[in-house]
Design an enzyme around this catalytic site. Structure first.
Site, PDB file in Angstrom:
ATOM      1  N   HIS A 192      16.091 -32.049 -82.438  1.00 16.80           N
ATOM      2  CA  HIS A 192      15.095 -31.120 -82.987  1.00 16.80           C
ATOM      3  C   HIS A 192      15.278 -30.956 -84.498  1.00 16.80           C
ATOM      4  O   HIS A 192      14.300 -30.878 -85.241  1.00 16.80           O
ATOM      5  CB  HIS A 192      15.172 -29.762 -82.292  1.00 16.80           C
ATOM      6  CG  HIS A 192      14.980 -29.850 -80.809  1.00 16.80           C
ATOM      7  ND1 HIS A 192      15.345 -28.856 -79.954  1.00 16.80           N
ATOM      8  CD2 HIS A 192      14.478 -30.852 -80.033  1.00 16.80           C
ATOM      9  CE1 HIS A 192      15.065 -29.217 -78.699  1.00 16.80           C
ATOM     10  NE2 HIS A 192      14.544 -30.433 -78.730  1.00 16.80           N
ATOM     11  N   HIS A 214       6.408 -30.937 -76.841  1.00 22.75           N
ATOM     12  CA  HIS A 214       7.866 -30.981 -76.997  1.00 22.75           C
ATOM     13  C   HIS A 214       8.384 -32.415 -76.852  1.00 22.75           C
ATOM     14  O   HIS A 214       9.333 -32.816 -77.524  1.00 22.75           O
ATOM     15  CB  HIS A 214       8.588 -30.050 -76.022  1.00 22.75           C
ATOM     16  CG  HIS A 214      10.047 -29.987 -76.344  1.00 22.75           C
ATOM     17  ND1 HIS A 214      10.557 -29.109 -77.275  1.00 22.75           N
ATOM     18  CD2 HIS A 214      11.085 -30.768 -75.955  1.00 22.75           C
ATOM     19  CE1 HIS A 214      11.849 -29.348 -77.430  1.00 22.75           C
ATOM     20  NE2 HIS A 214      12.193 -30.349 -76.634  1.00 22.75           N
ATOM     21  N   ASP A 242      10.792 -34.448 -79.410  1.00 21.59           N
ATOM     22  CA  ASP A 242      11.962 -35.268 -79.088  1.00 21.59           C
ATOM     23  C   ASP A 242      11.768 -36.711 -79.572  1.00 21.59           C
ATOM     24  O   ASP A 242      12.706 -37.341 -80.078  1.00 21.59           O
ATOM     25  CB  ASP A 242      12.213 -35.268 -77.579  1.00 21.59           C
ATOM     26  CG  ASP A 242      12.768 -33.942 -77.084  1.00 21.59           C
ATOM     27  OD1 ASP A 242      13.315 -33.165 -77.898  1.00 21.59           O
ATOM     28  OD2 ASP A 242      12.659 -33.676 -75.869  1.00 21.59           O
ATOM     29  N   HIS A 290      14.681 -39.783 -73.870  1.00 28.00           N
ATOM     30  CA  HIS A 290      15.592 -40.112 -74.973  1.00 28.00           C
ATOM     31  C   HIS A 290      16.113 -41.545 -74.868  1.00 28.00           C
ATOM     32  O   HIS A 290      16.194 -42.258 -75.872  1.00 28.00           O
ATOM     33  CB  HIS A 290      16.789 -39.150 -74.973  1.00 28.00           C
ATOM     34  CG  HIS A 290      16.420 -37.740 -75.330  1.00 28.00           C
ATOM     35  ND1 HIS A 290      15.831 -37.407 -76.521  1.00 28.00           N
ATOM     36  CD2 HIS A 290      16.555 -36.576 -74.649  1.00 28.00           C
ATOM     37  CE1 HIS A 290      15.635 -36.096 -76.564  1.00 28.00           C
ATOM     38  NE2 HIS A 290      16.066 -35.569 -75.443  1.00 28.00           N
TER      39      HIS A 290
HETATM   40 ZN   LIG Z   1      13.918 -31.448 -77.016  1.00 27.83          ZN
END
Ligand SMILES: [Zn+2]
Length: 295
Positions: free
Chosen positions: A86, A241, A245, A267
């Protein structure tokens, strides 16, 4: 507006002053203090664990990524900093080229689960321009990673434009899609407020694995079977969100111009994309001046 260097390119920027942020880590629950400090031209972004002896300096790069569940972690010689995404997204989106991030603790604070607190910290610090031109990395050609269910693609582009498709059979959540060109303004308004998402059905299992130990309704958007607890903060908050990311993980390539599309990404997938991108990145245009041929 950013002014430009004598060759017409935007200039690098750093913080006008140092600023300190405190809070607990989402996954460890451990309190941490972060000091963001100005750094010289061409320094880039570095993390420094100041609570170990000697302090560990970890350049922000996909080479230093450490495989960790549910967050992005960077490490060097066994010293890691978790949940960097973040802050990195905020540095990238707000156009902060050079900063030193000193961390006392193993994980950056989750704050309210969004990037709003990092934006606020950078606003408190203020930004100043430096003499050198910005070094935006660009792709020489398109690439993609993943499989038929989950994939991410990156293409040459004039700026940073990102899209995320959140596709889920969760009963309380429909599919969500978010897309934007990343500028300080769009990031502040449409991405920074979007909170970390946790699904009620998996919280118990994650905690048993030691993940999300600092999580609470103060720092996650909890999605129960019948929908988000307390409602969304903004439309398509989950996909937004995910874009946060995505931007933070793309920052492992450094300041970047690219068109990136992710479908059901995470991720690990973005890390694979960034690793693949390293083969087709043209380096730094400030150094090599090779920005011809891109739209
Ligand atoms: Zn996040």
């Amino acid at each position: 507006m950013a002014s430009t260097a004598s060759d017409g390119r935007p200039r690098q920027r750093t913080l006008a002053s140092a600023v300190t942020v405190q809070g607990i880590g989402l996954h460890t629950g451990i309190p941490a203090e972060v000091r963001l400090s100005p750094a010289p031209e061409d320094h880039g972004w570095t993390l420094v664990r100041t609570d170990v002896e000697p302090p560990a300096v970890i350049p922000v790069s996909v080479r230093h990524r450490v495989e960790t569940p549910r967050c992005t972690a960077l490490g060097l010689r066994g010293v890691t900093v978790m949940t960097v995404e973040h802050l990195l997204a905020t540095l990238m989106a707000l156009g902060v080229d050079n900063v030193r991030v000193e961390v006392r603790g193993p994980e950056l604070p989750i704050l309210d689960g969004s990037a709003a607190g990092w934006v606020e910290a950078l606003d408190r610090a203020g930004l100043v321009e430096q003499a050198a031109p910005r070094r935006l990395r660009r792709l020489s050609r398109s690439i993609w990673v993943g499989d038929a269910d989950r994939f991410a693609a990156a293409m040459p582009w004039r700026d940073l434009r990102v899209s995320f498709a959140f596709i889920s059979d969760h009963p309380g959540l429909g599919d969500q899609f978010a897309e934007l060109t990343v500028t300080p303004e769009t990031f502040r308004r449409e991405i920074a407020p979007a909170r970390t998402v946790a699904f009620a059905a998996e919280v118990g299992r994650l905690r048993a694995q030691g993940v999300g130990l600092g999580g609470s309704l103060d720092n996650v958007l909890l999605v129960a079977d019948d929908g988000p607890v307390g409602g969304f903060r903004l439309a398509d908050e989950v996909a937004r969100h995910k874009l946060l990311d995505l931007i933070g993980d793309l920052a492992l390539a450094g300041p970047l111009a690219a068109r990136v599309v992710a479908v059901r990404g995470n991720h690990a997938l973005t890390a694979r994309l960034v690793e693949a991108m390293e083969q087709v990145l043209e380096g730094t245009e400030g150094k090599e001046g090779t920005d011809a041929g891109h739209r």
